[in-house]
Design an enzyme around this catalytic site. Sequence first.
Site, PDB file in Angstrom:
ATOM      1  N   HIS A  29      -1.599  -7.859   2.855  1.00  0.00           N
ATOM      2  CA  HIS A  29      -1.416  -8.461   4.122  1.00  0.00           C
ATOM      3  C   HIS A  29      -2.484  -7.884   5.156  1.00  0.00           C
ATOM      4  O   HIS A  29      -2.412  -8.476   6.367  1.00  0.00           O
ATOM      5  CB  HIS A  29      -0.069  -8.451   4.622  1.00  0.00           C
ATOM      6  CG  HIS A  29       0.572  -6.896   5.114  1.00  0.00           C
ATOM      7  ND1 HIS A  29       0.661  -6.668   6.316  1.00  0.00           N
ATOM      8  CD2 HIS A  29       0.631  -5.750   4.386  1.00  0.00           C
ATOM      9  CE1 HIS A  29       0.990  -5.363   6.525  1.00  0.00           C
ATOM     10  NE2 HIS A  29       0.851  -4.686   5.330  1.00  0.00           N
TER      11      HIS A  29
ATOM     12  N   ALA B 269       0.731  -1.068   0.047  1.00  0.00           N
ATOM     13  CA  ALA B 269       0.032   0.113  -0.006  1.00  0.00           C
ATOM     14  C   ALA B 269       0.867   1.254  -0.154  1.00  0.00           C
ATOM     15  O   ALA B 269       0.581   2.131  -0.590  1.00  0.00           O
ATOM     16  CB  ALA B 269      -1.004   0.016   1.285  1.00  0.00           C
ATOM     17  N   THR B 270       2.050   1.172   0.746  1.00  0.00           N
ATOM     18  CA  THR B 270       2.834   2.656   0.796  1.00  0.00           C
ATOM     19  C   THR B 270       3.355   2.687  -0.504  1.00  0.00           C
ATOM     20  O   THR B 270       3.211   4.008  -1.118  1.00  0.00           O
ATOM     21  CB  THR B 270       4.346   1.936   1.554  1.00  0.00           C
ATOM     22  OG1 THR B 270       3.752   1.846   2.929  1.00  0.00           O
ATOM     23  CG2 THR B 270       5.129   3.308   1.515  1.00  0.00           C
TER      24      THR B 270
ATOM     25  N   CYS C 179       3.799   1.121  12.882  1.00  0.00           N
ATOM     26  CA  CYS C 179       4.854   1.783  12.504  1.00  0.00           C
ATOM     27  C   CYS C 179       5.166   2.978  13.446  1.00  0.00           C
ATOM     28  O   CYS C 179       6.449   3.478  13.570  1.00  0.00           O
ATOM     29  CB  CYS C 179       4.893   2.596  11.176  1.00  0.00           C
ATOM     30  SG  CYS C 179       3.322   2.991  10.504  1.00  0.00           S
TER      31      CYS C 179
ATOM     32  N   ASN D 131      -6.622   3.318  10.700  1.00  0.00           N
ATOM     33  CA  ASN D 131      -5.866   1.976  11.214  1.00  0.00           C
ATOM     34  C   ASN D 131      -5.680   2.003  12.779  1.00  0.00           C
ATOM     35  O   ASN D 131      -5.523   1.201  13.583  1.00  0.00           O
ATOM     36  CB  ASN D 131      -4.544   2.041  10.412  1.00  0.00           C
ATOM     37  CG  ASN D 131      -3.828   3.085  10.681  1.00  0.00           C
ATOM     38  OD1 ASN D 131      -4.238   4.294  10.225  1.00  0.00           O
ATOM     39  ND2 ASN D 131      -2.661   3.137  11.130  1.00  0.00           N
TER      40      ASN D 131
ATOM     41  N   GLN E 256      -7.443  -0.643   5.153  1.00  0.00           N
ATOM     42  CA  GLN E 256      -8.004  -1.314   6.716  1.00  0.00           C
ATOM     43  C   GLN E 256      -9.572  -1.545   6.165  1.00  0.00           C
ATOM     44  O   GLN E 256      -9.967  -2.463   7.005  1.00  0.00           O
ATOM     45  CB  GLN E 256      -8.002  -0.350   7.914  1.00  0.00           C
ATOM     46  CG  GLN E 256      -6.575  -0.041   8.059  1.00  0.00           C
ATOM     47  CD  GLN E 256      -6.027  -1.429   9.170  1.00  0.00           C
ATOM     48  OE1 GLN E 256      -6.547  -2.239   9.334  1.00  0.00           O
ATOM     49  NE2 GLN E 256      -4.558  -1.208   9.220  1.00  0.00           N
TER      50      GLN E 256
ATOM     51  N   THR F  29       9.414  -7.148 -12.441  1.00  0.00           N
ATOM     52  CA  THR F  29       8.725  -8.282 -12.578  1.00  0.00           C
ATOM     53  C   THR F  29       8.002  -8.322 -11.493  1.00  0.00           C
ATOM     54  O   THR F  29       8.157  -8.654 -10.274  1.00  0.00           O
ATOM     55  CB  THR F  29       9.908  -9.240 -12.838  1.00  0.00           C
ATOM     56  OG1 THR F  29      10.835  -9.069 -13.639  1.00  0.00           O
ATOM     57  CG2 THR F  29       9.354 -10.774 -12.895  1.00  0.00           C
TER      58      THR F  29
END
Length: 359
Positions: free
Chosen positions: A187, A72-73, A305, A140, A168, A223
């Site tokens: 994830h 997502a970042t 984080c 989040n 989220q 790739t």
Amino acid sequence: MIYLDNQATTPLAPEAKEAMLRWLSGPESMGFANPHSAHPAGRAAMAAVEVARDQVAALLPSGGRVIFTSGATEAINQAILSVRRGGLAVSAIEHAAVIEAALASGAPVQELAVDADGLVDPEVEFAEGTGLVAVMQVNNEIGTVQPVARLAERAHAIGALLLCDAVQGAGKLAPPEGADLIAVAAHKLYGPKGIGALWVRDGVKIAPYLHGGGQEGGLRSGTLSPALCAGFGAAAALAKARMELDFQHLQGLAAAARKALPGWALNGSEVSRWPGNLNLRLDGLDVPRMMSELRDVAFSAGSACGSGSGKPSRVLKAIGLADRAAKSSVRLGFGRYTSLQEVEDACARIAAAAAAQGV
Ligand code: PLP
């Protein structure tokens, strides 16, 4: 270990793991082939990538395309840095990925305040020259669900686009309505780490972000991993099929936790919220002490984080909490694989640890 940190990440669904295995196997199966190669093994891998793309797209609105990213970042950075359209308006409780990318863009940034419930005012005035509004679907840290559809309408009325960080909410709620760009991560919905996606509404122009071999229609070179794509796709398909069931399960867990922790105050709206997240406050609580005493319960004091910084949460401060109150808050994050028994046991231990502190 009782795992109550499902906003930081979720366990890999067995179905997602199974879908990945073929593409992780050794030379005998050809599952390792480069999906961008023209030979049959490469084409088989690309076919799996495209199935996964459709499965992820099914969680998102119709009328757009899915670009796979590393997470997502990256999707958020791509959206913010490759859409050049004047100023940015960003909610005060966005994830660091949005806030830092906005600051790095060099464009003027307007911060959209939230109220004590953790909600952006849907009628907020955007600054003149705003080209991109970024408001997340589900926060989040406190689980509040933002009025994205109305904000998108208002952004469109001034010719701006809306980026929604749906990390989220994806696979857990219906997709945000009206957004032009949506960022998601596998994830957080029981898929593998290392893959996410940027959804782009048809007709919205974005510039290439990573330059190189021209994969993903030239917009994101590099790739692709068929294993990560297949795991993401299988997790997305499962989330879609189980959405209602998962939601009801989480509602039950949240109700049980609130019942087991009666004196604790809820941070964020009681109503406009995602039930998999409870951010609870008990004034005077020493959270680091509690966390070190309860080593077999994985919960957190805020975002993964931001943890370890020692600073009060930026999100809790944005909803008006003083530093002391913000530091007396814990985030309990439930998921599909959390049992009622685990929630009851963890809450009993949390309540006992708080009582032992005399709060
Ligand atoms: N946005 C939100 C709301 C998140 O919770 C996270 C992860 O914590 C991200 C963005 C960034 O996701 P990732 O670290 O997977 O790139």
